[in-house]
Write an enzyme that holds these catalytic residues in place. Structure first.
Site, mmCIF file in Angstrom:
data_model
loop_
_atom_site.group_PDB
_atom_site.id
_atom_site.type_symbol
_atom_site.label_atom_id
_atom_site.label_comp_id
_atom_site.label_asym_id
_atom_site.label_seq_id
_atom_site.Cartn_x
_atom_site.Cartn_y
_atom_site.Cartn_z
ATOM 1 N N ASP A 7 2.337 -13.970 4.415
ATOM 2 C CA ASP A 7 3.401 -12.816 4.706
ATOM 3 C C ASP A 7 3.921 -12.682 3.615
ATOM 4 O OD1 ASP A 7 2.740 -13.394 7.050
ATOM 5 O OD2 ASP A 7 3.990 -15.241 7.291
ATOM 6 N N HIS B 183 -0.521 -8.411 9.129
ATOM 7 C CA HIS B 183 -0.501 -7.731 8.327
ATOM 8 C C HIS B 183 1.250 -6.832 9.158
ATOM 9 C CE1 HIS B 183 -2.244 -8.386 5.091
ATOM 10 N NE2 HIS B 183 -3.714 -7.432 6.088
HETATM 11 P P1 GDP Z 1 1.478 -9.736 5.463
HETATM 12 O O1 GDP Z 1 0.943 -10.748 5.773
HETATM 13 O O2 GDP Z 1 1.618 -9.888 3.792
HETATM 14 O O3 GDP Z 1 0.873 -8.163 5.124
HETATM 15 O O4 GDP Z 1 2.891 -9.709 5.374
HETATM 16 P P2 GDP Z 1 3.843 -9.573 6.998
HETATM 17 O O5 GDP Z 1 3.491 -7.850 6.910
HETATM 18 O O6 GDP Z 1 3.460 -10.387 7.500
HETATM 19 O O7 GDP Z 1 5.695 -9.783 6.174
HETATM 20 C C1 GDP Z 1 6.392 -9.201 4.980
HETATM 21 C C2 GDP Z 1 7.177 -8.635 5.829
HETATM 22 O O8 GDP Z 1 8.141 -7.711 5.172
HETATM 23 C C3 GDP Z 1 7.199 -7.413 7.117
HETATM 24 O O9 GDP Z 1 7.803 -7.582 7.355
HETATM 25 C C4 GDP Z 1 7.251 -5.978 5.776
HETATM 26 O O10 GDP Z 1 7.793 -4.378 7.087
HETATM 27 C C5 GDP Z 1 7.790 -5.898 5.028
HETATM 28 N N1 GDP Z 1 8.429 -5.790 4.101
HETATM 29 C C6 GDP Z 1 7.069 -5.944 2.589
HETATM 30 N N2 GDP Z 1 7.709 -5.126 1.364
HETATM 31 C C7 GDP Z 1 8.778 -5.144 1.656
HETATM 32 C C8 GDP Z 1 9.974 -5.126 0.298
HETATM 33 O O11 GDP Z 1 9.784 -4.623 -0.444
HETATM 34 N N3 GDP Z 1 11.029 -4.945 1.049
HETATM 35 C C9 GDP Z 1 11.446 -5.474 2.827
HETATM 36 N N4 GDP Z 1 12.971 -5.158 2.335
HETATM 37 N N5 GDP Z 1 10.447 -5.647 2.997
HETATM 38 C C10 GDP Z 1 9.448 -5.819 3.593
#
Ligand code: GDP
Length: 424
Positions: free
Chosen positions: A12, A40
């Site tokens: 995440d 993701h």
């Molecule tokens: P992954 O499994 O590593 O892809 O992570 P996820 O997508 O499950 O979780 C990351 C969360 O953070 C998601 O809700 C994204 O939309 C959000 N996100 C990713 N990058 C950023 C960022 O730079 N800022 C903010 N506020 N949210 C982000």
């Protein structure tokens, strides 16, 4: 050229967005491990998507998306995801599924549930997607590979052999009704029909693609700390989360992986059980959880509230080392703008001694965080495009993390959207 996008921590970290961005420049995007147990989150012009099994390249029609042999292939979930994309108007994607991938069976999901019930309070916090039973069977050599679906006689014999063993557990350990051979055969024939249009000899395809100079992106799930060997065993996932495994889980020579973009989140979050040294509790945790990510830190697949804590540089440096990070993407920094001061974890105190190297689980369970407090910037940074325009304390926070980790931070995430990224 092969590039990998992987996580340094518990998952995440925001790999979805980074992969989605890097995918634009790739010809091929590959999922090489894990299953539908994590997800993701991708926000793009079509809407907001939680992808669990499909590679992140599915939003770009020029990309060939591959589900590699290392993945726990949940056929039903893949088909549901394809339908949901169609439903939101995403043009049909190119998808190849390895003929060497193995399938998650309905009984894997049942075993996962029954085992968690049996363990009760001592459970591992499984997402109950069948992933652990699936990989156990793969390595016990009683899993079903896609290639086996086409010889019905052999398949029937194998089902009979497998169920003799499975049913001993179903009946005597879990006290449930035995699985029936004809049901399992039907299930597999259903998968065969669904998979037919996508099945491919992926390693040959990749060999040719690399000869032609194609750009390949390997997309990791979860992060280093969930790796079965190098993570917080036993609170880990069941397949390797390391970039190195990309070679195996896709069918590529390891020396082809030239760039390893490792994603580190500007604070910590984790799902499931296991040690989490810089974890926060109470009101401080609630505030970070609610402000975190995009609309709060809740699992993309399960909706479970994530555990949250300060940036753990001991874990992040270890996570980057084991991935072989060539650069770091530092994400979700915008969320920390509310804090006047921001503690970061720079050491673990174990039996009265301060350690900077990430320890094995038995020591990790005794570790207390050594925190250093950095000044906050108390400002909204979403919308900022240039590194130099970030508040000074924000740049100092980034540079402190970079120095400690020892790998250049080349991307900084300042919001959930695709454009919310600063390149350095
Ligand atoms: P992954 O499994 O590593 O892809 O992570 P996820 O997508 O499950 O979780 C990351 C969360 O953070 C998601 O809700 C994204 O939309 C959000 N996100 C990713 N990058 C950023 C960022 O730079 N800022 C903010 N506020 N949210 C982000």
């Amino acid at each position: 050229m092969v590039k990998a996008v992987v996580g340094a921590n518990w998952g995440d970290e925001g790999k979805g967005k980074i992969t989605d961005m890097l995918a634009e420049k790739a010809d091929i995007v590959i999922r090489f491990q894990g299953g539908a147990n994590a997800g993701h989150t991708i926000v793009n012009p079509y809407g907001k998507f939680a992808l669990h099994t499909l590679p992140s390249g599915v939003f770009h029609s020029h990309i060939t998306n591959i589900i590699g042999n290392g993945v726990a292939l949940d056929v039903k979930k893949v088909m549901e995801e394809l339908k949901s994309l169609e439903g939101k108007g995403v043009p049909a994607c190119k998808l190849l599924i390895s003929d060497r991938a193995q399938m998650v069976m309905s009984y894997h999901v049942q075993f996962d549930q029954w085992e968690e019930e049996r363990l009760g309070k001592a459970s591992f916090g499984s997402t109950k997607s069948g992933i652990a039973p699936f990989y156990s069977d793969k390595y016990a050599k009683i899993g079903f590979q896609v290639s086996e679906l086409f010889d019905e006689e052999e398949l029937k014999k194998k089902i009979s052999r497998v169920l003799a063993q499975k049913n001993a557990l179903v009946v005597h350990l879990y006290g449930k009704d035995p699985l029936k051979e004809e049901d399992i055969f039907e299930e597999l024939m259903g998968y065969r029909e669904a998979l037919k249009p996508y099945i491919a000899d992926v390693s040959s395809y990749l060999y040719r693609a690399l000869e032609e100079g194609k750009e390949v992106l390997l997309e990791g799930q979860l992060g280093t700390l969930k790796d079965p060997d190098h993570g917080i065993y036993p609170f880990v996932t069941s397949s390797s989360t390391l970039a190195a495994y990309g070679a195996i889980g896709a069918g590529l020579p390891p020396y082809e992986i030239k760039e390893i973009v490792t994603v580190v989140k500007a604070y910590s979050s984790a799902v499931g059980a296991g040690a989490f040294v810089s974890e926060l509790f109470g009101a401080e945790a609630d505030e970070l959880r609610t402000r975190g990510g995009d609309g709060g830190e809740f699992g993309a697949t399960t909706g479970r509230p994530r555990r949250v804590g300060w940036l753990d540089l001991v874990a992040s440096r270890y996570g980057c080392r084991l991935q072989g990070a060539t650069e770091v993407a530092f994400t979700v920094l915008d969320v920390l703008g509310y804090l006047p001061e921001i503690p970061v974890c720079v050491g673990y105190e174990i039996d009265g001694e301060v350690k900077e190297d990430f320890p094995v689980t038995t020591d990790l369970n005794k570790a207390k965080p050594v925190l250093k407090t950095l000044p906050g910037w108390q400002q909204e940074i979403r919308g900022i495009k240039n590194y130099a325009d970030l508040p000074e304390n924000c740049r100092k926070y980034i540079e402190f993390a970079e120095d400690f980790i020892g790998v250049p931070i080349r991307m900084v995430g300042v919001g959930p959207g695709r454009e919310d990224i600063i390149y350095r």
